[in-house]
Design an enzyme around this catalytic site. Structure first.
Site, PDB file in Angstrom:
ATOM      1  N   ASP A   1     -53.298   1.252  30.957  1.00  0.00           N
ATOM      2  CA  ASP A   1     -51.958   1.459  30.592  1.00  0.00           C
ATOM      3  C   ASP A   1     -51.586   1.593  29.300  1.00  0.00           C
ATOM      4  O   ASP A   1     -52.392   1.266  28.310  1.00  0.00           O
ATOM      5  CB  ASP A   1     -51.247   0.294  31.074  1.00  0.00           C
ATOM      6  CG  ASP A   1     -49.679  -0.093  30.989  1.00  0.00           C
ATOM      7  OD1 ASP A   1     -49.060   1.211  31.329  1.00  0.00           O
ATOM      8  OD2 ASP A   1     -49.323  -0.920  30.611  1.00  0.00           O
TER       9      ASP A   1
ATOM     10  N   ASP B   1     -48.037   0.886  27.183  1.00  0.00           N
ATOM     11  CA  ASP B   1     -47.262  -0.158  26.684  1.00  0.00           C
ATOM     12  C   ASP B   1     -47.856  -1.482  26.972  1.00  0.00           C
ATOM     13  O   ASP B   1     -47.918  -1.917  28.042  1.00  0.00           O
ATOM     14  CB  ASP B   1     -45.737   0.143  27.076  1.00  0.00           C
ATOM     15  CG  ASP B   1     -45.404   1.375  26.472  1.00  0.00           C
ATOM     16  OD1 ASP B   1     -44.934   1.430  25.241  1.00  0.00           O
ATOM     17  OD2 ASP B   1     -45.049   2.421  27.169  1.00  0.00           O
TER      18      ASP B   1
ATOM     19  N   ASP C   1     -51.195  -4.715  31.912  1.00  0.00           N
ATOM     20  CA  ASP C   1     -50.738  -6.028  31.569  1.00  0.00           C
ATOM     21  C   ASP C   1     -49.780  -6.284  32.634  1.00  0.00           C
ATOM     22  O   ASP C   1     -48.741  -7.379  32.323  1.00  0.00           O
ATOM     23  CB  ASP C   1     -49.993  -5.966  30.068  1.00  0.00           C
ATOM     24  CG  ASP C   1     -48.960  -4.955  30.008  1.00  0.00           C
ATOM     25  OD1 ASP C   1     -48.764  -4.114  30.641  1.00  0.00           O
ATOM     26  OD2 ASP C   1     -48.009  -5.464  29.225  1.00  0.00           O
TER      27      ASP C   1
END
Length: 232
Positions: free
Chosen positions: A24, A26, A181
């Site tokens: 991922d 950001d 995240d």
């Protein structure tokens, strides 16, 4: 999902070693939240609102522009002005893309080690390509494959983007690991039959419980990814 600071929480010893690791963007590969501190608070200043704490903004970055729009003006997505304010937010963000973003500490060495090990890597993000490309260019990041939300019919947690990334790397999904995240990242990995790794250093909301995501493994720091590879 508690663990010692120097030891990742992992079941990777029973998982096959990956041919590629996908990230991922950001809150996982990049600490891009500092870009949004000024985006949110400058818009609030323009509208006579008080500034928000950076920690409050940071928690919402992985939730994307819609969530940050709601946070900036304290509105809900069904508010009649939401669409207009979201356009305003994204137009404003264009001027700040990459202004304060950085790789999370440790990732420079991790990516270099992946190259030495012959393990491919790539980025799979829900961020639109019109923001992703200038962000990566500004930071000098050249990923072998970059898949954005607008490249596929369905964004994460659907598996579409992860499956497309694997295809572009000429790999089967089971040959890839995915690191993220947010629960949508873990769900997307599961939906794509990829080994999932929760990045606990990312933008996790204070009310969230990463243990409930049921990721295959979790890391507190980027360099712990190398420990997982050694155990695989």
């Amino acid at each position: 999902m508690s663990q010692a600071a120097d030891s990742p929480n992992t079941e990777a010893a029973s998982a096959p070693g990956p041919r590629a690791i996908l990230f991922d963007l950001d809150g996982t590969l990049l600490d891009s939240a500092p870009d949004f501190y000024e985006v949110v608070n400058s818009l609030r200043r323009q509208d006579g609102l008080s500034e928000l704490p950076t920690a409050q903004i940071r928690e919402q970055v992985s939730n994307g522009g819609a969530a940050l729009t709601c946070l900036t003006w304290n509105i809900q997505r069904d508010d009649p002005v939401f669409d207009k304010l979201r356009v305003r937010f994204l137009d404003h963000y264009r001027h700040y893309v990459g202004s304060a973003s950085r790789l999370f500490p440790g990732f420079t060495a991790v990516l270099a080690e992946l190259e030495l090990l012959g393990i491919q890597w790539g980025i799979v993000t829900n961020k639109p390509r019109r923001f992703t490309e200038p962000l990566l260019a500004k930071l000098g990041i050249n990923a072998p494959v970059v898949i954005c939300a607008d490249d596929v019919p369905n964004a994460k947690p659907a598996p579409d983007a992860l499956l497309l990334a694997a295809s572009k790397l000429d790999l089967e999904p089971q040959q890839c690991w995915y690191v993220g995240d947010h629960i949508r990242d873990i769900d997307a990995a599961r939906n794509a039959s990829m080994f999932s790794i929760a990045a606990l250093f990312g933008y996790i909301e204070s009310s969230d419980d990463p243990a409930s995501w049921n990721a295959d493994a979790s890391i507190q720091r980027p360099d712990q990814l190398l420990t997982l590879l050694q155990q695989a």
